[in-house]
Every structure is written in structure tokens, then in C-alpha cells.
Design an enzyme around this catalytic site. Structure first.
Site, mmCIF file in Angstrom:
data_model
loop_
_atom_site.group_PDB
_atom_site.id
_atom_site.type_symbol
_atom_site.label_atom_id
_atom_site.label_comp_id
_atom_site.label_asym_id
_atom_site.label_seq_id
_atom_site.Cartn_x
_atom_site.Cartn_y
_atom_site.Cartn_z
ATOM 1 N N HIS A 198 1.050 -0.751 0.136
ATOM 2 C CA HIS A 198 0.131 -0.015 -0.085
ATOM 3 C C HIS A 198 0.319 1.384 -0.384
ATOM 4 O O HIS A 198 0.143 1.947 -0.445
ATOM 5 C CB HIS A 198 -0.689 -0.354 1.318
ATOM 6 C CG HIS A 198 -0.335 0.524 2.219
ATOM 7 N ND1 HIS A 198 -0.124 -0.463 3.242
ATOM 8 C CD2 HIS A 198 -0.066 1.424 3.177
ATOM 9 C CE1 HIS A 198 1.026 -0.899 4.581
ATOM 10 N NE2 HIS A 198 0.921 1.016 3.966
HETATM 11 C C1 UD1 Z 1 -1.507 5.617 5.849
HETATM 12 C C2 UD1 Z 1 -0.617 5.605 6.725
HETATM 13 C C3 UD1 Z 1 0.238 5.099 6.025
HETATM 14 C C4 UD1 Z 1 0.150 3.741 7.317
HETATM 15 C C5 UD1 Z 1 -1.507 2.717 6.460
HETATM 16 C C6 UD1 Z 1 -1.880 2.237 7.188
HETATM 17 C C7 UD1 Z 1 0.169 7.914 6.188
HETATM 18 C C8 UD1 Z 1 0.836 9.555 5.861
HETATM 19 N N1 UD1 Z 1 -0.157 6.856 6.319
HETATM 20 O O1 UD1 Z 1 -1.539 5.430 4.365
HETATM 21 O O2 UD1 Z 1 1.120 5.043 7.424
HETATM 22 O O3 UD1 Z 1 0.539 3.004 7.216
HETATM 23 O O4 UD1 Z 1 -2.429 4.332 6.685
HETATM 24 O O5 UD1 Z 1 -2.656 1.042 6.445
HETATM 25 O O6 UD1 Z 1 -1.170 9.249 7.948
HETATM 26 N N2 UD1 Z 1 -9.314 5.195 2.128
HETATM 27 C C9 UD1 Z 1 -10.347 4.556 1.436
HETATM 28 N N3 UD1 Z 1 -11.272 3.898 2.929
HETATM 29 C C10 UD1 Z 1 -10.184 3.589 3.650
HETATM 30 C C11 UD1 Z 1 -9.481 4.441 3.553
HETATM 31 C C12 UD1 Z 1 -7.912 5.120 2.578
HETATM 32 O O7 UD1 Z 1 -10.820 4.631 0.175
HETATM 33 O O8 UD1 Z 1 -11.296 3.139 4.465
HETATM 34 C C13 UD1 Z 1 -8.287 5.670 0.346
HETATM 35 C C14 UD1 Z 1 -8.301 7.069 1.151
HETATM 36 O O9 UD1 Z 1 -9.130 8.051 0.447
HETATM 37 C C15 UD1 Z 1 -6.966 7.482 0.481
HETATM 38 C C16 UD1 Z 1 -6.317 6.393 -0.105
HETATM 39 O O10 UD1 Z 1 -6.894 5.430 0.629
HETATM 40 O O11 UD1 Z 1 -7.296 8.125 -1.346
HETATM 41 C C17 UD1 Z 1 -5.178 6.630 1.220
HETATM 42 O O12 UD1 Z 1 -5.558 6.953 2.155
HETATM 43 P P1 UD1 Z 1 -4.680 7.515 3.348
HETATM 44 O O13 UD1 Z 1 -5.462 7.809 4.471
HETATM 45 O O14 UD1 Z 1 -4.202 9.040 3.267
HETATM 46 O O15 UD1 Z 1 -3.066 7.223 3.318
HETATM 47 P P2 UD1 Z 1 -2.429 5.002 3.610
HETATM 48 O O16 UD1 Z 1 -1.816 4.955 2.228
HETATM 49 O O17 UD1 Z 1 -4.403 4.787 3.953
HETATM 50 N N1 UDP Z 2 -4.789 -6.186 8.860
HETATM 51 C C1 UDP Z 2 -5.761 -7.006 8.990
HETATM 52 N N2 UDP Z 2 -5.927 -6.777 7.896
HETATM 53 C C2 UDP Z 2 -5.203 -7.250 6.601
HETATM 54 C C3 UDP Z 2 -4.217 -6.267 6.038
HETATM 55 C C4 UDP Z 2 -3.475 -5.643 7.325
HETATM 56 O O1 UDP Z 2 -6.079 -6.578 10.238
HETATM 57 O O2 UDP Z 2 -5.984 -7.295 5.946
HETATM 58 C C5 UDP Z 2 -3.843 -6.244 9.643
HETATM 59 C C6 UDP Z 2 -2.190 -5.838 9.814
HETATM 60 O O3 UDP Z 2 -1.959 -7.700 11.101
HETATM 61 C C7 UDP Z 2 -0.807 -5.412 10.731
HETATM 62 C C8 UDP Z 2 -1.625 -4.041 10.366
HETATM 63 O O4 UDP Z 2 -3.423 -4.032 9.715
HETATM 64 O O5 UDP Z 2 -1.468 -5.114 12.925
HETATM 65 C C9 UDP Z 2 -1.164 -3.361 9.654
HETATM 66 O O6 UDP Z 2 -1.652 -2.504 9.269
HETATM 67 P P1 UDP Z 2 -1.472 -2.116 7.418
HETATM 68 O O7 UDP Z 2 -0.451 -2.463 6.341
HETATM 69 O O8 UDP Z 2 -2.147 -1.206 6.776
HETATM 70 O O9 UDP Z 2 -0.548 -0.566 8.121
HETATM 71 P P2 UDP Z 2 1.171 0.157 8.294
HETATM 72 O O10 UDP Z 2 1.703 -0.991 9.707
HETATM 73 O O11 UDP Z 2 2.176 -0.194 7.232
HETATM 74 O O12 UDP Z 2 1.395 0.874 8.695
#
Ligand code: UD1
Ligand code: UDP
Length: 345
Positions: A198
């Protein structure tokens, strides 16, 4: 004592769950939970509250789906408004997301003390938004709880050791609890590799995204791919047809225990997730991290986790290696949340 915790993204609901159960052992603590709404799909947010036995957040700001600058500025304004009313003694933030950064800035402007859990982790890659977030939050924080000795060393080099405490990692508490409660069970009969991707660096260009998908498509086992909403959006916007990757089974993001189960019984995990590198290590599943760096360098020892950035074809060879030397104490003993609360009180 009045505490206010701010969460917003999937991994933070899981980290908060560890702390929640520790906080509520102390009747003298009043606690308010703010959810920024950064993650908002049911399977990225609400499902974790239900599954992990958490009450709904006291306040949900519903600030999701914005570009970073707008996201942070809206969060900053709204978190500050609520903090001014709640007047907590401490604001607790986890890790490196924009929600954590906004909360830390809001608290510092209101002169409220900040606790940073998962402090000191560094990728040393300033192109990652998370690296910048971590550095700023650590600078602003009054109390730093640290997952590993390498993170402690980073804080030492930055002159931030004075209020740092090596607590271990709250995510390990959750994995231990899941094991103890037998929540990790096989999901598949055939051999598979479990994947999640991601990070913007891996998803924000068609070339990189398709290079990674092609790499996964050529692996000797089926790849089960938990599709993060960022990655789904990028695949859709770039009109990349997922059906053409026949070795990949795409699944919606799954619940926490199901995810740990997928990790536990996989031949290997392929990911760019921070949390999943550590979870794979604790569950003794080999991991390949599609990045050039990691905040969790301890997981690299003996080949348990390997960084692969450009040489995606090398993944095949890595799948045949067998790491053996597993260190049970890496990232603490699974009691980090209690250690944090004891230290705080
Ligand atoms: C964010 C965090 C990242 C973390 C990740 C965990 C920052 C800078 N990034 O990244 O460090 O690893 O979360 O998963 O804070 N979206 C949806 N539905 C949701 C959530 C997000 O559609 O429930 C979409 C948003 O609208 C956006 C994209 O996904 O277009 C990215 O979401 P965003 O929260 O900005 O960043 P992540 O890539 O999720
Ligand atoms: N995770 C989950 N379901 C999924 C993928 C990840 O519950 O389909 C959990 C995973 O076990 C971990 C956390 O989400 O605890 C990691 O989140 P993510 O990879 O979104 O963010 P990051 O750790 O990179 O910030």
C-alpha cells in the site's frame, strides 16, 4: 489523570486495543478516544473496534479521503478544538500517520503533554511521509515509549533519550493475546503466499505497480493479496485489470485475527506494511519487504525478513531459504502496554 488518545488508521486501532485493556485496569484514569476518520471503510475501521472489543470512539471527526495537506490541516483544527474542551493531562499518539502528526501539533500548541508510542523508529528515507511524521512527533513528545533498542539508539543520536523508555512493542502484546486465545487458525488447505502492498512508492505509478504484480504473478505458489483501499484506487484509476494476474487471488482487507491467521500459515509474506513485517517475525513466517529500507531492521536477521526493491525476480530464490535462529525477545515480552501504563503512572 485524564488521557486522550488519537487514532485514525487501521494499525492504530490494533495498537490502541493493547493499550485500552491496560488503561482500563486503572480506575483513576479518565480516558477519551478521538478517531480522526482517516480510515473510514468498515473493513478498515469499524470492524476492528467490534472484533477487538473496543467501545466506539468518544469523538469521530470523519476526516477521511483528503490529500495530505488538507487532511492534516482539517485534523489539526478539529483535534485542537476538542483538546481545548477535554483538557487532558496527556495526549497519546501511535506511530507515524498524519492523524498522529496532527494530534501532536495540536497538543503542542495547547501546551498539553504528548506521549508517543512506537517512538524512535526510523527508515532514514525522507521520501516517505511517515519518516517526516515520526521525526516531528518525537521532537514534540514529552514521553517516548520505544519498541526496540535500535529505535532507542536512533533517539540517542538525535538527543532525545531523556524521556525515552524501552517498553517493547504493543503490537506484540496483541499477537501474544491472539495466540493465547487460539484466534489464529488455518484458512487454506493449499500452500500460498500472503501479500499486502500500500505504500505510495509502490502504488503511485503504473510501472511500479505492474512490476510488482508481475513479480507476484510469477511465484511458485498462489498469492493471496489483501487489497488496501489506496492500492485498489490506484489499480482502478490506472485501469489495471486484476483478472489478468491469474496467480493472484484478490481479497478485501480482512479482520485482525484472520490476517494473523493468513500470515501464520503462509509459505511467506510479501508486504510493504510496517506492522506485518513484525507480525510475520513473531509468527515465524518468512517475510519479503518490497522496500529499500525498514524501520524494523531487527527483523532482517538470519533472513527472516529481506528487503527487495528493484530486483523483484530475486523473490523466487528467497522463498527457498530457511531462517532458523528466531529471537523470542525481539521487541519485548508481549507486555508493552502494561509497562507503558506502569511507567506513566
Ligand atoms: C496511511 C498512513 C500509512 C499507514 C497506512 C495504514 C499516512 C501518511 N499514511 O496510509 O503510514 O501505513 O495508513 O494502512 O498517514 N481510503 C479509503 N478507505 C479507507 C481508508 C483510505 O478509500 O478506509 C483511501 C483514501 O481515500 C485515500 C487512500 O485510500 O485515497 C489513502 O488513504 P490515506 O489514509 O491517505 O493513506 P494510507 O495509504 O491509507
Ligand atoms: N491487517 C489486517 N487486515 C488486513 C491487512 C492488515 O488486520 O487485511 C493488520 C495487520 O495485522 C497489522 C496492521 O493491519 O496489524 C498493519 O496495518 P497496515 O499494513 O495498514 O499499516 P502499517 O503497519 O504499514 O502502517
Amino acid at each position: 489523570m485524564r488521557l486522550c488518545t488519537v487514532v485514525g488508521a487501521r494499525p492504530q486501532f490494533i495498537k490502541y486495543a493493547a493499550l485500552h485493556h491496560a488503561i482500563h485496569k486503572y480506575s483513576q484514569i479518565e480516558h477519551v478516544l478521538i478517531h480522526t476518520g482517516q480510515h473510514y471503510d468498515h473493513n478498515m475501521s469499524g470492524s476492528f473496534f467490534k472484533e477487538l472489543g473496543l467501545p466506539d470512539p468518544d469523538i469521530n471527526l470523519s476526516i477521511g479521503g483528503h490529500a495530505p495537506v488538507k487532511q492534516i490541516s482539517l485534523m489539526l483544527e478539529h483535534i485542537a478544538k476538542h483538546l481545548a474542551e477535554i483538557k487532558p493531562d496527556f495526549v497519546i499518539v501511535f506511530g507515524d500517520t498524519n492523524s498522529s502528526l496532527a494530534a501532536a501539533i495540536a497538543a503542542s500548541k495547547l501546551q498539553i503533554k504528548i506521549i508517543h508510542i512506537e517512538a524512535g523508529a526510523r527508515s532514514f528515507n525522507k521520501d516517505m511521509p511517515e519518516e517526516f511524521n515520526r521525526i516531528i512527533i518525537d521532537r514534540l513528545a514529552d514521553q517516548l515509549f520505544v519498541s526496540s533498542s535500535s529505535a532507542m539508539d536512533n533517539l540517542k543520536k538525535e538527543g532525545l533519550i531523556r524521556n525515552a523508555y524501552l517498553s517493547g512493542d504493543v503490537m506484540k502484546d496483541m499477537v501474544f493475546a491472539a495466540k493465547q486465545r487460539n484466534r489464529i487458525t488455518p484458512k487454506q488447505t493449499q500452500q500460498y503466499i500472503y501479500a499486502t502492498i500500500h505504500r505510495p512508492a509502490n502504488t503511485n505509478t503504473t510501472q511500479r505497480l505492474t512490476d510488482i504484480m508481475n513479480g507476484l504473478n510469477q511465484l511458485p505458489h498462489k498469492v493471496i493479496f489483501s487489497l488496501h483501499p489506496r492500492t485498489k484506487k490506484q489499480l482502478d484509476q490506472r485501469d489495471i485489470q486484476t483478472e489478468k494476474y491469474q496467480n493472484i487471488e484478490w481479497i478485501e482487507p480482512v479482520g485482525y485475527f484472520e490476517n494473523l491467521s493468513f500470515i501464520q500459515f503462509a509459505e511467506a509474506v510479501i508486504t510493504d506494511s510496517g506492522g506485518m513485517q513484525k507480525e510475520a517475525y513473531w509468527l515465524q513466517t518468512k517475510c519479503v519487504t518490497i522496500r529499500q529500507d525498514t524501520e524494523w531492521p531487527e527483523t532482517l536477521h538470519d533472513g527472516w525478513n529481506t528487503l527487495v526493491n528493484d530486483q523483484l525476480e530475486s523473490i523466487n530464490h528467497l522463498l527457498s531459504t530457511n531462517p532458523t535462529n528466531h529471537q523470542a525477545k525481539l521487541y519485548g515480552d508481549g507486555n508493552a502496554a502494561t509497562a507503558i501504563m506502569d511507567n506513566l503512572l
